[in-house]
Design a protein around this motif. Sequence first.
Motif, PDB file in Angstrom:
ATOM      1  N   VAL A  75       0.845  -1.198   0.000  1.00 18.30           N
ATOM      2  CA  VAL A  75       0.000   0.000   0.000  1.00 18.30           C
ATOM      3  C   VAL A  75       0.881   1.249   0.000  1.00 18.30           C
ATOM      4  N   THR A  76       0.610   2.154  -0.927  1.00 17.68           N
ATOM      5  CA  THR A  76       1.384   3.402  -0.992  1.00 17.68           C
ATOM      6  C   THR A  76       1.000   4.322   0.161  1.00 17.68           C
ATOM      7  N   ARG A  77       1.930   5.205   0.513  1.00 18.34           N
ATOM      8  CA  ARG A  77       1.691   6.080   1.658  1.00 18.34           C
ATOM      9  C   ARG A  77       0.656   7.151   1.346  1.00 18.34           C
ATOM     10  N   PHE A  78       0.730   7.721   0.124  1.00 14.21           N
ATOM     11  CA  PHE A  78      -0.136   8.850  -0.214  1.00 14.21           C
ATOM     12  C   PHE A  78      -1.030   8.525  -1.409  1.00 14.21           C
ATOM     13  N   ASN A  79      -2.256   8.999  -1.345  1.00 14.93           N
ATOM     14  CA  ASN A  79      -3.097   9.101  -2.528  1.00 14.93           C
ATOM     15  C   ASN A  79      -2.837  10.454  -3.173  1.00 14.93           C
ATOM     16  N   ARG A  80      -2.746  10.485  -4.497  1.00 15.77           N
ATOM     17  CA  ARG A  80      -2.388  11.718  -5.211  1.00 15.77           C
ATOM     18  C   ARG A  80      -3.489  12.108  -6.179  1.00 15.77           C
ATOM     19  N   GLN A  81      -3.716  13.415  -6.296  1.00 15.61           N
ATOM     20  CA  GLN A  81      -4.632  13.883  -7.335  1.00 15.61           C
ATOM     21  C   GLN A  81      -4.153  15.219  -7.875  1.00 15.61           C
ATOM     22  N   LEU A  82      -4.257  15.351  -9.185  1.00 20.37           N
ATOM     23  CA  LEU A  82      -3.872  16.593  -9.851  1.00 20.37           C
ATOM     24  C   LEU A  82      -4.911  17.654  -9.517  1.00 20.37           C
ATOM     25  N   SER A  83      -4.464  18.818  -9.044  1.00 21.61           N
ATOM     26  CA  SER A  83      -5.393  19.782  -8.458  1.00 21.61           C
ATOM     27  C   SER A  83      -5.475  21.102  -9.203  1.00 21.61           C
ATOM     28  N   ALA A  84      -4.756  21.246 -10.303  1.00 23.30           N
ATOM     29  CA  ALA A  84      -4.792  22.488 -11.075  1.00 23.30           C
ATOM     30  C   ALA A  84      -4.430  22.176 -12.522  1.00 23.30           C
ATOM     31  N   PRO A  85      -4.788  23.057 -13.440  1.00 20.83           N
ATOM     32  CA  PRO A  85      -4.360  22.844 -14.828  1.00 20.83           C
ATOM     33  C   PRO A  85      -2.842  22.784 -14.929  1.00 20.83           C
ATOM     34  N   ILE A  86      -2.333  21.888 -15.772  1.00 18.81           N
ATOM     35  CA  ILE A  86      -0.901  21.885 -16.050  1.00 18.81           C
ATOM     36  C   ILE A  86      -0.604  23.126 -16.872  1.00 18.81           C
ATOM     37  N   SER A  87       0.306  23.961 -16.373  1.00 17.61           N
ATOM     38  CA  SER A  87       0.468  25.293 -16.959  1.00 17.61           C
ATOM     39  C   SER A  87       1.934  25.627 -17.158  1.00 17.61           C
ATOM     40  N   SER A  88       2.182  26.464 -18.151  1.00 22.77           N
ATOM     41  CA  SER A  88       3.539  26.982 -18.350  1.00 22.77           C
ATOM     42  C   SER A  88       3.778  28.221 -17.487  1.00 22.77           C
ATOM     43  N   ASP A  89       2.762  28.654 -16.735  1.00 25.72           N
ATOM     44  CA  ASP A  89       2.859  29.808 -15.837  1.00 25.72           C
ATOM     45  C   ASP A  89       2.739  29.308 -14.404  1.00 25.72           C
ATOM     46  N   ILE A  90       3.784  29.463 -13.611  1.00 29.09           N
ATOM     47  CA  ILE A  90       3.796  28.946 -12.240  1.00 29.09           C
ATOM     48  C   ILE A  90       2.725  29.572 -11.369  1.00 29.09           C
ATOM     49  N   ARG A  91       2.222  30.753 -11.771  1.00 32.30           N
ATOM     50  CA  ARG A  91       1.230  31.440 -10.951  1.00 32.30           C
ATOM     51  C   ARG A  91      -0.120  30.738 -10.957  1.00 32.30           C
ATOM     52  N   VAL A  92      -0.414  29.977 -12.030  1.00 33.76           N
ATOM     53  CA  VAL A  92      -1.703  29.275 -12.096  1.00 33.76           C
ATOM     54  C   VAL A  92      -1.821  28.240 -10.981  1.00 33.76           C
ATOM     55  N   PRO A  93      -0.863  27.301 -10.827  1.00 38.04           N
ATOM     56  CA  PRO A  93      -0.982  26.380  -9.679  1.00 38.04           C
ATOM     57  C   PRO A  93      -0.856  27.078  -8.330  1.00 38.04           C
ATOM     58  N   LEU A  94      -0.077  28.146  -8.259  1.00 38.10           N
ATOM     59  CA  LEU A  94       0.036  28.873  -6.994  1.00 38.10           C
ATOM     60  C   LEU A  94      -1.304  29.485  -6.598  1.00 38.10           C
ATOM     61  N   MET A  95      -1.998  30.075  -7.557  1.00 41.31           N
ATOM     62  CA  MET A  95      -3.299  30.664  -7.246  1.00 41.31           C
ATOM     63  C   MET A  95      -4.293  29.591  -6.833  1.00 41.31           C
ATOM     64  N   LYS A  96      -4.254  28.435  -7.526  1.00 41.09           N
ATOM     65  CA  LYS A  96      -5.168  27.359  -7.141  1.00 41.09           C
ATOM     66  C   LYS A  96      -4.813  26.841  -5.750  1.00 41.09           C
ATOM     67  N   GLY A  97      -3.530  26.792  -5.431  1.00 42.01           N
ATOM     68  CA  GLY A  97      -3.126  26.406  -4.088  1.00 42.01           C
ATOM     69  C   GLY A  97      -3.689  27.342  -3.031  1.00 42.01           C
ATOM     70  N   SER A  98      -3.706  28.643  -3.335  1.00 41.90           N
ATOM     71  CA  SER A  98      -4.288  29.617  -2.406  1.00 41.90           C
ATOM     72  C   SER A  98      -5.771  29.338  -2.180  1.00 41.90           C
ATOM     73  N   LEU A  99      -6.468  29.046  -3.267  1.00 40.74           N
ATOM     74  CA  LEU A  99      -7.896  28.767  -3.158  1.00 40.74           C
ATOM     75  C   LEU A  99      -8.155  27.496  -2.352  1.00 40.74           C
ATOM     76  N   LEU A 100      -7.366  26.462  -2.595  1.00 35.49           N
ATOM     77  CA  LEU A 100      -7.531  25.227  -1.845  1.00 35.49           C
ATOM     78  C   LEU A 100      -7.271  25.442  -0.363  1.00 35.49           C
ATOM     79  N   ALA A 101      -6.235  26.228  -0.049  1.00 32.23           N
ATOM     80  CA  ALA A 101      -5.916  26.488   1.350  1.00 32.23           C
ATOM     81  C   ALA A 101      -7.070  27.195   2.054  1.00 32.23           C
TER      82      ALA A 101
END
Length: 705
Positions: A590-616
């Motif tokens: 059994v693996t330790r973590f379950n993983r899920q992609l949580s934001a669009p794959i982007s060439s702009d680092i700010r897109v996942p950062l903004m989604k991270g803010s929303l998730l938080a």
Amino acid sequence: MVFRSQVGRKFLFNRTSSSVACSIKRVSTSLPIPTSSQRTSLHNSSKSQHSGQIHLRDYQQECIDRCLASLESGKRKIAVSLPTGGGKTVIFASLINKIRQMNDDVGKTLVLVHRKELAIQAAQTCKNLCPGKRVEVEMAEYKATEYADIVIASVQTLVRGRIQNWDPHQFKTIIVDEAHHSAADSYKAVFDHFEVDNPNSDIALVGFSATMRREDNKALGEVFEEIVYHMDLLDLIKKDHLTDVKLTTIRLADADLKDVAIARGDFVLGGLSKVINKPSNIDVVIGTYLQFEKDYNVSSTLVFAVDIGHVESLYRGFEEAGVSVRAVTSKTKLRDRQMYVEDFKEGKVSVLVNCGVFTEGTDIPNIDCILLVRPTKSRNLLIQMIGRGVRKHHSKDFCHVVDFVGVGSKDLVSLPTLGGLPSDFGLEGMSFADMERVKRQQDHFEQKRKVNESERRQGELVTNFTNEELDAISGLQFTTFESLSNFLSTSNNLSDDEIVRSFDEPWCHSPSKGLWFLVFPEIKPQIHLRLQAHTSGNFPVDFYKGLKTNGFDDTFNKLHSDVRPGTVYTLELYQENAKFLKKNPRNFYVTRFNRQLSAPISSDIRVPLMKGSLLASAMLGEHTRPSKRKGWRSEQPTKRQVAALASLLMSKCFKDQTIREQIENILQKNYTRGDLSDFMGSYAIFKMSGLKAIASEVESKLHFT
């Protein structure tokens, strides 16, 4: 020289007068890049500031040339749009001189202002730049004479019965300062008297403003034929004529604006004050100031409040916190106001709280922090308030602007909604309906978390926002930008680390390069986010193994439609597997973590950062989400933290027990409570690799004897 002469209660700026010097001891000028030595008394400053000694900036000269060219082409009603600090007074005073020369020095000039401070500043500058001309003020108790060549007049004074004293045919030029007021009925009455709209008139009307638009739907196009020159705030900052700013937005949770009445395009102050002037909100403002004073050493803070009652509440809050503070309102006597401003300029007062007094025509260059505690729907007002801090001063390299934003109102104007924001940053055109929807979702998911439905809720969170929606609502976060250029420019040349640090969440470096993590310690089983950079040609083949993609993998294929991107960024949500926590020898696969992609794959680092803010925010709520601004993070580490981490390092990494005291001293003296919390988070996630990275950093600080 500039003198005040008591002749029938006239206010004269007369070259040959020798009467008592003006009683207003200090009046700041609009000279380019004023220095502390230039901010001397009215009497002294006028000695050296004649037209031959004022050097116009290149854009000021260009503005004058365009105005003259437009007037010579037959236009009679023109406007200039120039930001606060651009030297509008110097420009129109120089322009008056040029127009008089163009007209063979025939005819008088009327300069319209609406406050006494603006009249004094305009009169002084006109006298300096128009030598030999008689400059007089028509305002309240001061009366200009028929001998004046240039009349500085208050619109309110003129329309209250004194406009009939002036023959319109004697005037050839009308200059309007703060011309965004020009569509008001009082101004139109003045224009009608001087026959500005008469097609046979040869009078020239020239308006100057930092904000050439009104919020009450009265069109300035009915007053001016064209804007002949425009320069915005960012241009002057880039040219180093104005100081840069750092922008921060903070949402006031106890400030629901949805029921506040609207009049003339902005909130009715009485209703707005009831919502904003609450002890909880006052505490947030005072706490923010104290944090900025500690972190950034701000020394001259201007606070914009809603009304007099709000000013008084803020004043008491600052005073109780031991801050040197003064308050200025419309009820403050002029002499007291001038004294407070002088004390503020000289550093005797740290905070100046006001409402509706310092939005226009205020020249206090040493302001290094502005607290906007007055939510507004007026873009003009927002820009005017920010403009108070952009004048250059030897004591600062930039000005902090903190916008305290309320919730619940459509079309709320705040820092992220300023014009010119890059579309790829997702703030331009954001409606409050987007923010309200996010807030409802946050409340819903927070409730679900409390009843232990976090896994299903997280799945909904991940899939609930499209890429376009993510762009539209990203401005909801508390985010600090290192400069106005970074905030407004369409290109961003910051490194990945600098961009990550500009966000409020305390993202940490992992042991691997190009990988950051954010821990949510309040949620069990453990949850954290991983932000990862994948360089071109190095996207891992097994990346999707065991990964719930939620459809976001499609965005990677779209990025490859024409050109392969140089670097792409992914955001994954990791949740500890309950089976792993209870594993025994029979389920060690059994693996330790379950993983899920949580934001669009982007060439702009700010897109996942903004989604991270929303998730938080959504998973933990606005008050409990991880934030670098939380006060405890900057505190000294606790003895328990130090002992726990030192024990781990000694047992796993260092075998020489004699250095334990040194390690504890290093942890105590070189790191904060937040740093050690991040270290423990790294160990909790990455185990030995995380601990070895910490040990390596600590070891670099060891000094063996």
